[in-house]
Design an enzyme around this catalytic site. Structure first.
Site, PDB file in Angstrom:
ATOM      1  N   GLU A 208       6.519  70.332  23.285  1.00  0.00           N
ATOM      2  CA  GLU A 208       6.062  71.700  23.594  1.00  0.00           C
ATOM      3  C   GLU A 208       6.209  72.479  22.299  1.00  0.00           C
ATOM      4  O   GLU A 208       7.296  72.498  21.717  1.00  0.00           O
ATOM      5  CB  GLU A 208       6.945  72.367  24.657  1.00  0.00           C
TER       6      GLU A 208
ATOM      7  N   TYR B 258       9.156  77.195  19.839  1.00  0.00           N
ATOM      8  CA  TYR B 258       8.322  78.373  20.105  1.00  0.00           C
ATOM      9  C   TYR B 258       8.642  79.441  19.073  1.00  0.00           C
ATOM     10  O   TYR B 258       9.812  79.635  18.719  1.00  0.00           O
ATOM     11  CB  TYR B 258       8.594  78.925  21.516  1.00  0.00           C
TER      12      TYR B 258
ATOM     13  N   GLU C 106      13.635  70.325  30.109  1.00  0.00           N
ATOM     14  CA  GLU C 106      14.556  70.912  29.134  1.00  0.00           C
ATOM     15  C   GLU C 106      15.963  70.966  29.716  1.00  0.00           C
ATOM     16  O   GLU C 106      16.284  71.898  30.439  1.00  0.00           O
ATOM     17  CB  GLU C 106      14.112  72.340  28.782  1.00  0.00           C
TER      18      GLU C 106
HETATM   19  O1  AHR Z   1       5.469  76.436  28.045  1.00  0.00           O
HETATM   20  C1  AHR Z   1       6.160  77.330  28.847  1.00  0.00           C
HETATM   21  C2  AHR Z   1       7.592  76.871  29.193  1.00  0.00           C
HETATM   22  O2  AHR Z   1       8.372  76.838  28.051  1.00  0.00           O
HETATM   23  C3  AHR Z   1       7.742  75.500  29.784  1.00  0.00           C
HETATM   24  O3  AHR Z   1       7.488  75.474  31.142  1.00  0.00           O
HETATM   25  C4  AHR Z   1       9.186  75.213  29.519  1.00  0.00           C
HETATM   26  O4  AHR Z   1       9.447  73.829  29.401  1.00  0.00           O
HETATM   27  C5  AHR Z   1       9.459  75.937  28.223  1.00  0.00           C
HETATM   28  O5  AHR Z   1      10.641  76.635  28.262  1.00  0.00           O
END
Ligand code: AHR
Length: 487
Positions: free
Chosen positions: A302, A250, A175
């Site tokens: 991710e 996320y 990232e």
């Molecule tokens: O999945 C956890 C973390 O989230 C990863 O290591 C990172 O790439 C992201 O910020």
């Protein structure tokens, strides 16, 4: 009469295939994901193959996971691949700078490749462009993929693998913008991508099986997460030197930590439109970089639920509820609907964040999310069939239909409402098809979970009426995922 929402499922037109890579995973040296979740060394009581636990392998094999990203994440920004090859007793113990812990390097390149082979997935390696060099990255590519005899490939053979691993997917760092890799000058990743991509493609072209036209077609794909570099290329009208633009998504921390679980859940569900917006933005960027000869696609490499309770101190461990699983099911529906999305990697498979498996030494259980992946795997590589809801209060419902080459049509519907069932009238364009099977995944509330003693949340047969030429009515229960199979 009670108002019903119409769900129209198109008649036989096939838009495009749903990339099976959207059902890929991500594992990192973090908390119990690899150590305990996958690798148990010579544990006397946990059945294992060369240290890889059998219960995990069997369960993951069933999910038909297409690819696994490794070794991080933040961990990748400090990972030196040579630490994880050769005799295990001589591998160094290092600080895990990404997660403020220690790494014993017992699970390295060969163990990861064996794990992928055992579960039937393709490896996806994330290069260290934080503290590593392009030279180190290129050497890893040579070690993994080169079929010619070099010092590095002799070393690979001496370590037990004479034939190349043929890794197709490579991520150019993790990232950009994070402490370890946010210091690079603009364009750094473009330069690295250019050098590394040329090198990897060169290695692949030297491999004897590269003569196989399917191999050429599949090619090696490079992923980049540096949007600054991507935007510069668009602005300057330059070609991209990579194939996939990475997106990390996320959700789960918009409500304050003191909010109730239901408030947290509602706030998380309200993040889905923002995910949709971010996907559209990334697709537009990718489209700006694409040429007729070279299409840039998205790798959501991710994604998942990250709740306040998961912190570096507990190895990002959190409760894995039905609500989290349904959120993820809705997200998978979003990804399938995004034409530009090629790959998506759930963060993270075991014991970390929104996991599909939980382990604690000898104990093992599948979370509700495991069953979401199991139910929805039917869409992998199937033809997307148009599917439209005439109204969708509060974006509560997500539906996808697909048809595979052998005929059956699968319709999946997620109802994110924690308390209200959805009365649907399903109109099927292909009226000759008959409903053959129906499944539902649900529980008493969005907070319901599985435990080591009780895997109570699992798909069960769902009672639905027979369909007629005009369609049929179905009540999709509150907080549920329903899968209908037509033949
Ligand atoms: O999945 C956890 C973390 O989230 C990863 O290591 C990172 O790439 C992201 O910020």
């Amino acid at each position: 009469m009670e108002a019903k929402t119409k769900l129209r499922v198109g008649s036989g037109q096939h838009e495009r295939r749903i990339s099976r890579h959207l059902y890929a995973h991500f594992i990192e040296h973090l908390g119990g994901c690899i150590c305990d979740g996958i690798y148990v060394g010579d544990h006397p009581h946990i059945a294992n193959i060369d240290g890889l636990r059998c219960d995990t392998i069997e369960a993951l094999k069933k999910l038909q996971i297409p690819a696994v990203r490794w070794p991080g994440g933040l961990f990748a920004d400090n990972y030196h691949w040579r630490d994880g090859i050769g005799p295990k007793s001589s591998r160094p113990i290092r600080q895990n700078l990404g997660w403020n812990s220690f790494e014993n390097n017992q699970f390295g390149t060969h163990e990861f490749m064996q794990f992928c082979e055992l579960i039937g997935a393709e490896p996806y390696l994330c290069l260290n462009l934080g503290s590593g060099t392009v030279e180190e990255a290129a050497a890893w590519a040579e070690y993994c993929n080169c079929a010619l005899e070099t010092t590095l490939t002799r070393e690979r053979a001496a370590n037990g693998h004479p034939t190349p691993f043929n890794v197709k997917y490579w991520s150019l760092g993790n990232e950009p913008g994070y402490p370890m890799d946010g210091m690079m000058r603009p364009g750094y990743y473009a330069d690295v991508a250019r050098q590394f991509a040329g090198y990897v493609k060169f290695i692949a072209a030297q491999a004897p099986h590269a003569q196989d036209p399917r191999f050429r077609q599949a090619g090696v794909k490079m992923t980049l997460a540096d949007y600054r570099c991507a935007r510069e290329a668009v602005a300057e009208g330059r070609n991209a030197y990579f194939d996939l633009l990475a997106v990390h998504l996320y959700a789960g921390r918009t409500a304050p930590p003191e909010a109730s679980p239901l408030q947290q859940y509602r706030a998380m569900v309200a993040e889905l439109p923002e995910w949709r917006r971010q996907l559209a933005e990334a697709s537009a960027l990718a489209a700006g970089l694409s040429t007729d000869e070279h299409a840039i696609e998205l790798a959501i490499d991710e994604w998942g639920v990250w709740k306040h309770e998961a912190t570096p101190l507990n190895g990002l461990q959190q409760s894995c509820t039905l609500g989290d699983a349904l959120f993820a099911a809705a997200a998978l529906h979003l990804f399938c609907a995004e034409p530009c999305a090629f790959m998506a990697n759930l963060a993270q498979t075991i014991n970390v964040l929104a996991a599909v498996i939980l382990t604690d030494d000898e104990q093992f259980c599948r979370t509700p999310l495991y069953h979401v992946f199991d139910m929805l795997k039917v869409h992998q590589d199937a033809w997307l069939v148009p599917c439209e809801l005439d109204k969708n209060d509060g974006d509560a419902c997500y539906a996808i239909a697909s048809q595979n080459d052998t005929g059956p049509l699968h319709l999946s519907v997620v109802n994110l409402s924690p308390d209200t069932s959805q009365n649907l009238h399903v109109e099927l364009g292909q009226s000759v098809m008959q409903l053959k099977e129906s499944w539902v995944l649900t529980g008493e509330s969005i907070a319901a979970q599985n435990s080591f003693d009780d895997e109570k949340i699992a798909p069960r047969a769902f009672d639905t009426p027979k369909n007629s030429a005009k369609g049929f009515d179905i009540a999709v229960p509150a907080c549920s995922l329903v899968l209908l199979v037509f033949e």
